[in-house]
Structures are given as C-alpha cells and as structure tokens.
Design an enzyme around this catalytic site. Structure first.
Site, PDB file in Angstrom:
ATOM      1  N   HIS A 304      68.428  15.822 -52.239  1.00 40.88           N
ATOM      2  CA  HIS A 304      68.884  15.267 -50.955  1.00 40.88           C
ATOM      3  C   HIS A 304      68.983  13.740 -51.027  1.00 40.88           C
ATOM      4  O   HIS A 304      68.123  13.081 -51.633  1.00 40.88           O
ATOM      5  CB  HIS A 304      67.907  15.654 -49.843  1.00 40.88           C
ATOM      6  N   CYS A 373      74.726  14.090 -51.949  1.00 46.13           N
ATOM      7  CA  CYS A 373      75.770  13.968 -50.931  1.00 46.13           C
ATOM      8  C   CYS A 373      76.111  12.506 -50.664  1.00 46.13           C
ATOM      9  O   CYS A 373      75.283  11.608 -50.842  1.00 46.13           O
ATOM     10  CB  CYS A 373      75.325  14.631 -49.631  1.00 46.13           C
ATOM     11  N   ARG A 382      80.524  14.168 -52.821  1.00 46.10           N
ATOM     12  CA  ARG A 382      79.393  14.168 -53.754  1.00 46.10           C
ATOM     13  C   ARG A 382      79.399  12.876 -54.559  1.00 46.10           C
ATOM     14  O   ARG A 382      80.458  12.363 -54.943  1.00 46.10           O
ATOM     15  CB  ARG A 382      79.469  15.364 -54.718  1.00 46.10           C
TER      16      ARG A 382
END
Length: 405
Positions: A304, A373, A382
């Site tokens: 993340h 991300c 991405r």
C-alpha cells in the site's frame, strides 16, 4: 355728533356774569381749533373742562391715571396770572402749550371741609377666563352605577365558571397550536440533522482510513516481524525448501533510505496480507514470480502507498544506487535501485516479467520489482520501481553495510 355744549345764556360768561362772545376777537376761532386734540370732544375756548368722576374702587389697570389739565406758558408781559387760565385774552393766539407747574392760587378764605363720602363697594367685573375656570371647577355629574343582573343561583354560577374554564382551555389550545411547528420546519430540521450526522460519520470514516488503519497495520506488521525473527533464532539450520502458504511471512524487507522495515508474506491478498501492513509476494499464476534465492528471475512484491501501514508511500523518492535489502532466515539479499516507472495502467503485467521490458534490463538476471498505487489516495494507476541484486550475504557474516550505517 358733536358733544353737547355747557348750558347757559349765549353771550354771557358763566364765571363772571359778563356778556361774553367766544369768537368776538379776531383769530380766536382758528386758535381754538388748532388747540383741539379731538375737534368733536374738546370744549370751546374759555370753557373749563370738568375732570371725570373717579372710578368706584379705583381706576382699573386698563385706564391711565388722571392728569391735571395743561397750562399755557405764554402770557402778556406784565399781566398778572389770571385765576382762570382759559379766559379770553390770557394767551396770544397760536402760543406754545407746555406742561407747567400749576400757578399759585389767590388767597381765599378756607372753606369748611366736606364730609367724607363713604367708600364705594367694588363690583367685580366678570370675564370669560373667570367664567371658564369656574365652569371647569364645577363637579361632573356622577356616573350611574352599572345595573348588575340578578343572581341566577348556583346553576348560573356553575355555567359562568364552566364558560370561563372553556375560554381558558380554548386559549391554551390556541397557544399550543401557535407553538407547534409547521411540517416544513420539522422536515428541514430532520434533513439538517441527517446531513450533520452524515458529515460526522464521513469525518470518522476518513479519520479511520487515514490514521487508525495505519496504527493497526503498523502494530500487526511489527508483531509479524518479531515472530519471524523469533522463529529464525529458535530453529536455525538450513533454508526451508518447502512452499509457503498464502499469508505466511517468510522474509523482511529493509529500505534504509526511507526507514522502512516490513515483513514479506506469500500472496497479494488485500485482506490477508496488504491490509495488515505487510508486503505481498506475487506467487500465484499467472502472476507468479521468482523467490530471492532463485538463481535467475524477478522477485516482485506489492504494498500500500496510503493507509494500512503505507510501506511504499515514498518509494518514488528512491534514486538509482539506493539499497533495498531482503532478509531471510539465513541470508541477506542486497539490491540496488536502477530505474522507475512513475505511472502505468494496472493491466500492464509485463512490469513483473523475468526481464521487464521497460526496466532497462536486456538479459535474465536476479531482479526485484516494487509495485504500488498512484497518485496518492487513489488506485487509478501503478508506480513501479526496479532493482538489481548486487550481493548475497549469509547471516553468519553479520549485517550488510547498508543496515549498519
């Protein structure tokens, strides 16, 4: 009309009894007319003007005080002062008349003083103001007492009491209806309260996503890293050649430049791996990649960038040459960052191929790929970072220089 003249025989003097013609001398008539203040009221020459009777009780304020008749100051030279200043021939025609002190009276025998007349009784003169005040002071007629209806007994009093109670109840109902809010006001208040509640809920949700998830994920990732280190200390020995189950941790990644220490687990499941603050290894087909100890291949992981521990939030700040260390039970694998792809579509799975096309690598080797991300707080694209292994160091030889600094 001209005032009546004093009665008497024409041609005789009432004072001396001699025959008298007031207009016999030349110019006497013109002189008399010139001396008149009011030709209709003044007497003829030689006639004594009798002073008016005093007003009973004194002169009113509206009347001026009585003044003595004027004397003539022009007499013939050497002539004695006559007793009668109005006698003919005493003054020259057209002589100047001034106010003068009265001439001395000739000595005569004193006359007995008349008896004093009784003081007249003053008679008040009514005026409009006095009458008005007097009328204002008169008492008003008394108002008649209201006629009370005859008492109808207890039944009438009961009906009156019930009527008063009914009026009070009606007034109370009117007051309650006035205080009662309209449906529009109630609806607007309900909608406003719903919006406020929704705003509070959203604020709590955002706080949970941006802050509380990091707290929980950091705690879980820290516990997993300590668990791995404890297992490595207890078992020791050779590398386990077995296959790891999904969600099972098997290594720890260090990024000294970003002060990152995060465990690596098998698989990229969001709930079982990524949301717990760990980095996931692409281990399932068709996205299966190599392990660090493989002789060739691309070791690809995901993490993340925001929330849930956000271990890869600042990987866009890595420069070529920055070390990336993967620690296992018995070996340190040291990589150096070589290139970065700032944005690509999520469907571009070629970035984790054994030899990525956009990485700059041209032949098989031992590579590492970090995916996350971008932009921040979104998952539309991405961000990719590649590195190349430069050293493999056994744990028995101690920590590499990148972790000691």
């Amino acid at each position: 009309m001209t005032a009546l003249r004093p009665e008497g025989t024409y041609g005789s003097d009432p004072h001396s009894g001699d025959p008298y013609d007031p207009y016999a001398e030349p110019g006497a008539f013109e002189a008399a007319v010139g001396r008149l203040a009011d030709p209709l009221n003044d007497p003829l020459p030689g006639r004594e003007q009798t002073p008016p009777e005093p007003y009973p009780g004194g002169y009113p304020e509206a009347y001026p005080p009585y003044r003595e008749p004027r004397r003539y100051d022009a007499y013939p030279t050497g002539a004695p002062t006559p007793a009668d200043p109005y006698a003919p021939g005493v003054h020259a025609p057209g002589a100047h008349v001034t106010e003068a002190a009265p001439a001395p009276e000739p000595a005569v025998a004193p006359e007995p003083a008349p008896a004093p007349a009784p003081d007249p009784v003053p008679v008040p003169v009514p005026d409009d103001e006095t009458m008005l005040l007097r009328r204002a002071e008169e008492p008003l007629p008394a108002r008649p007492e209201p006629v009370r209806p005859p008492d109808g007994g207890r039944a009438a009093r009961r009906r009156a009491r019930q009527g008063r109670q009914g009026r009070r109840a009606q007034q109370g109902r009117r007051a309650r209806r006035a205080q009662r809010e309209s449906p529009m006001v109630i609806a607007s208040r309900v909608v406003g309260e719903l919006f406020i509640t929704l705003g509070v809920v959203m604020l709590l949700f955002v706080s949970y996503q941006l802050w509380w998830t990091n707290v929980i994920a950091d705690r879980q990732a820290g516990d997993e890293a300590k668990k791995l280190e404890q297992q490595w200390e207890d078992k020791g020995g050779d590398r386990d050649p077995g296959v790891f189950s999904p969600g099972q941790g098997f290594a720890i990644m260090h990024i000294p430049r970003l002060d990152v220490k995060v465990p690596i687990a098998e698989g990229v499941d969001e709930n079982g791996v990524l949301d717990r603050g760990m980095v996931g290894h692409y281990a399932e087909e068709p996205l299966k990649t190599a392990m660090p100890w493989d002789k060739t291949g691309n070791f690809a992981v995901a993490g993340h960038r925001n929330t849930h521990g956000e271990p890869f939030r600042y990987i866009n700040k890595l420069d070529p040459g920055d070390p990336i260390v993967v620690e296992t039970r018995d070996t340190y694998y040291i990589y150096e960052m070589t290139s970065r792809l700032d944005s690509t579509l999520p469907s571009n799975v070629g970035v984790i191929d054994p030899v990525p096309a956009e990485s700059g690598f041209t032949e098989p080797g031992r590579y590492i790929t970090l995916t996350t991300c971008t932009p921040e707080f979104t998952s539309k694209y991405r961000l990719i970072v590649w590195g190349k292994m430069v050293e493999e160091r056994p744990r028995s030889e101690g920590k590499p220089d990148a972790l000691v600094r």
